[in-house]
Design a protein around this motif. Structure first.
Motif, PDB file in Angstrom:
ATOM      1  N   ILE A  26       0.821  -1.211   0.000  1.00  0.00           N
ATOM      2  CA  ILE A  26       0.000   0.000   0.000  1.00  0.00           C
ATOM      3  C   ILE A  26       0.855   1.261   0.000  1.00  0.00           C
ATOM      4  O   ILE A  26       1.794   1.397   0.782  1.00  0.00           O
ATOM      5  CB  ILE A  26      -0.952   0.011   1.214  1.00  0.00           C
ATOM      6  CG1 ILE A  26      -2.107  -0.960   0.957  1.00  0.00           C
ATOM      7  CG2 ILE A  26      -1.477   1.409   1.516  1.00  0.00           C
ATOM      8  CD1 ILE A  26      -3.112  -1.033   2.072  1.00  0.00           C
ATOM      9  N   LEU A  28       0.205   5.464   0.336  1.00  0.00           N
ATOM     10  CA  LEU A  28      -0.841   6.371   0.790  1.00  0.00           C
ATOM     11  C   LEU A  28      -0.220   7.678   1.260  1.00  0.00           C
ATOM     12  O   LEU A  28       0.820   7.674   1.917  1.00  0.00           O
ATOM     13  CB  LEU A  28      -1.613   5.732   1.958  1.00  0.00           C
ATOM     14  CG  LEU A  28      -2.652   6.591   2.674  1.00  0.00           C
ATOM     15  CD1 LEU A  28      -3.823   6.897   1.747  1.00  0.00           C
ATOM     16  CD2 LEU A  28      -3.149   5.879   3.929  1.00  0.00           C
ATOM     17  N   ILE A  38     -11.670   5.360   4.462  1.00  0.00           N
ATOM     18  CA  ILE A  38     -11.365   4.062   3.863  1.00  0.00           C
ATOM     19  C   ILE A  38     -12.530   3.123   4.134  1.00  0.00           C
ATOM     20  O   ILE A  38     -12.938   2.935   5.281  1.00  0.00           O
ATOM     21  CB  ILE A  38     -10.076   3.460   4.443  1.00  0.00           C
ATOM     22  CG1 ILE A  38      -8.876   4.312   4.065  1.00  0.00           C
ATOM     23  CG2 ILE A  38      -9.880   2.041   3.926  1.00  0.00           C
ATOM     24  CD1 ILE A  38      -7.560   3.746   4.533  1.00  0.00           C
ATOM     25  N   LYS A  46      -8.464  -3.189   7.020  1.00  0.00           N
ATOM     26  CA  LYS A  46      -8.544  -1.795   7.464  1.00  0.00           C
ATOM     27  C   LYS A  46      -7.884  -1.590   8.823  1.00  0.00           C
ATOM     28  O   LYS A  46      -7.085  -0.663   9.009  1.00  0.00           O
ATOM     29  CB  LYS A  46     -10.019  -1.349   7.534  1.00  0.00           C
ATOM     30  CG  LYS A  46     -10.764  -1.423   6.213  1.00  0.00           C
ATOM     31  CD  LYS A  46     -12.147  -0.815   6.303  1.00  0.00           C
ATOM     32  CE  LYS A  46     -13.059  -1.476   7.318  1.00  0.00           C
ATOM     33  NZ  LYS A  46     -13.330  -2.899   6.997  1.00  0.00           N
ATOM     34  N   LEU A 211     -11.311   6.015  -0.256  1.00  0.00           N
ATOM     35  CA  LEU A 211     -10.523   4.920  -0.808  1.00  0.00           C
ATOM     36  C   LEU A 211     -11.169   3.600  -0.404  1.00  0.00           C
ATOM     37  O   LEU A 211     -11.900   3.529   0.585  1.00  0.00           O
ATOM     38  CB  LEU A 211      -9.089   4.977  -0.292  1.00  0.00           C
ATOM     39  CG  LEU A 211      -8.337   6.284  -0.550  1.00  0.00           C
ATOM     40  CD1 LEU A 211      -6.964   6.247   0.131  1.00  0.00           C
ATOM     41  CD2 LEU A 211      -8.180   6.528  -2.042  1.00  0.00           C
ATOM     42  N   GLU A 212     -10.874   2.580  -1.164  1.00  0.00           N
ATOM     43  CA  GLU A 212     -11.432   1.259  -0.873  1.00  0.00           C
ATOM     44  C   GLU A 212     -10.305   0.251  -0.695  1.00  0.00           C
ATOM     45  O   GLU A 212      -9.371   0.191  -1.501  1.00  0.00           O
ATOM     46  CB  GLU A 212     -12.357   0.820  -2.010  1.00  0.00           C
ATOM     47  CG  GLU A 212     -13.094  -0.478  -1.710  1.00  0.00           C
ATOM     48  CD  GLU A 212     -14.218  -0.756  -2.688  1.00  0.00           C
ATOM     49  OE1 GLU A 212     -14.813  -1.835  -2.602  1.00  0.00           O
ATOM     50  OE2 GLU A 212     -14.506   0.119  -3.538  1.00  0.00           O
ATOM     51  N   LEU A 213     -10.398  -0.533   0.373  1.00  0.00           N
ATOM     52  CA  LEU A 213      -9.412  -1.574   0.639  1.00  0.00           C
ATOM     53  C   LEU A 213     -10.032  -2.907   0.256  1.00  0.00           C
ATOM     54  O   LEU A 213     -11.091  -3.292   0.773  1.00  0.00           O
ATOM     55  CB  LEU A 213      -9.033  -1.563   2.122  1.00  0.00           C
ATOM     56  CG  LEU A 213      -7.754  -2.290   2.531  1.00  0.00           C
ATOM     57  CD1 LEU A 213      -6.551  -1.804   1.730  1.00  0.00           C
ATOM     58  CD2 LEU A 213      -7.499  -2.095   4.015  1.00  0.00           C
ATOM     59  N   ARG A 217      -5.327  -4.448  -0.756  1.00  0.00           N
ATOM     60  CA  ARG A 217      -4.838  -3.433  -1.685  1.00  0.00           C
ATOM     61  C   ARG A 217      -5.749  -2.217  -1.642  1.00  0.00           C
ATOM     62  O   ARG A 217      -6.976  -2.340  -1.570  1.00  0.00           O
ATOM     63  CB  ARG A 217      -4.761  -3.989  -3.104  1.00  0.00           C
ATOM     64  CG  ARG A 217      -3.835  -5.204  -3.227  1.00  0.00           C
ATOM     65  CD  ARG A 217      -3.720  -5.659  -4.675  1.00  0.00           C
ATOM     66  NE  ARG A 217      -2.980  -6.915  -4.785  1.00  0.00           N
ATOM     67  CZ  ARG A 217      -1.657  -7.017  -4.796  1.00  0.00           C
ATOM     68  NH1 ARG A 217      -0.926  -5.918  -4.713  1.00  0.00           N
ATOM     69  NH2 ARG A 217      -1.064  -8.189  -4.902  1.00  0.00           N
ATOM     70  N   LEU A 218      -5.150  -1.036  -1.739  1.00  0.00           N
ATOM     71  CA  LEU A 218      -5.895   0.216  -1.631  1.00  0.00           C
ATOM     72  C   LEU A 218      -6.079   0.828  -3.013  1.00  0.00           C
ATOM     73  O   LEU A 218      -5.145   0.860  -3.821  1.00  0.00           O
ATOM     74  CB  LEU A 218      -5.125   1.191  -0.735  1.00  0.00           C
ATOM     75  CG  LEU A 218      -5.879   2.343  -0.092  1.00  0.00           C
ATOM     76  CD1 LEU A 218      -7.003   1.834   0.807  1.00  0.00           C
ATOM     77  CD2 LEU A 218      -4.913   3.190   0.733  1.00  0.00           C
TER      78      LEU A 218
END
Length: 234
Positions: A26, A28, A38, A46, A211-213, A217-218
């Motif tokens: 990741i 960020l 997230i 998360k 953002l989406e995990l 993976r982000l």
């Protein structure tokens, strides 16, 4: 410049059935005054990500920098100068302490002078709308009020970074919306870089960036509803 920066974060756990990688490479960056949300189904990683960003769990690979300080580059000593605070789903208040005393804890740890502690605690409680509840203990406060105390405690020392893991998870929808609005307002007013893991549509709508995990993976969140939660725990 980014206040919070993570590069190439990987976290692998050893398990009886073989190694499990919860976070996979990741990258960020979060700027001052930016609220990043997230989202991701349970088990996506998360909580693992937040604990690494907060200095609580060293990554298997990669770096985390807050205010330019490498959290894991100089052992435990690196954490002493880091301004990071957390808000928890379960509030995390000390039952025998009053609201003011709970908020004061981070300042006592930093050995802030008494007069300055009193001023900062009063200002923090006022900012979250609890000035009149300073002497009450957690059991005498509603869930929403307890979370406000937790937020005041997190922000009282002026952190560079605020991390929150499902901060409305134990609150009803109306109270949760109030807490989300408060977090967004304080983050923008105080210039804090904030990263919040949440399923709450109210906060997702208030975030500067979502953002989406997914599978460790982000990525930028796709439009539309979040995927249905899996049965695994976060």
């Amino acid at each position: 410049m980014s206040v919070l920066q993570a590069t190439g974060l990987v976290r692998t756990y050893r398990a009886a059935g073989g190694d499990v990688t919860a976070v996979r490479g990741i990258d960020l960056a979060v700027s001052a005054g930016e609220l990043v949300a997230i989202r991701g189904r349970s088990g996506a990683g998360k909580t693992t990500l937040l604990t690494m960003l907060g200095g609580l769990d060293a990554p298997t690979a990669g770096t985390v920098r807050i205010d330019g300080i490498d959290l894991y580059g100089r052992g435990g000593d690196a954490l002493l100068g880091v301004r990071v605070a957390s808000v928890f789903q379960g509030f995390g208040l000390v039952p025998i302490l009053s609201a003011a005393e709970n908020v004061e804890v981070p300042l006592r740890i930093r050995r802030t002078p008494a007069a300055e502690r009193t001023r900062r605690v009063a200002a923090a409680l006022d900012a979250v709308g609890l000035a009149e509840h300073a002497a009450q203990r957690p059991a005498e406060l509603s869930g929403g009020q307890q979370q406000r105390v937790g937020l005041a405690r997190a922000l009282v020392a002026g952190p560079a970074v605020l991390l929150a893991d499902e901060p409305t998870g134990q609150l009803d929808s109306e109270t949760g919306a109030q807490i989300m609005a408060l977090i967004a307002r304080l983050v923008h007013e105080q210039g804090t870089a904030a990263l919040v893991a949440t399923h709450d549509a109210t906060l997702l709508a208030r975030a500067d960036r979502v953002l989406e995990l997914h599978d460790g993976r982000l990525r930028p969140a796709a439009t539309g509803p979040e995927p249905a939660p899996a049965s695994a725990a976060t």
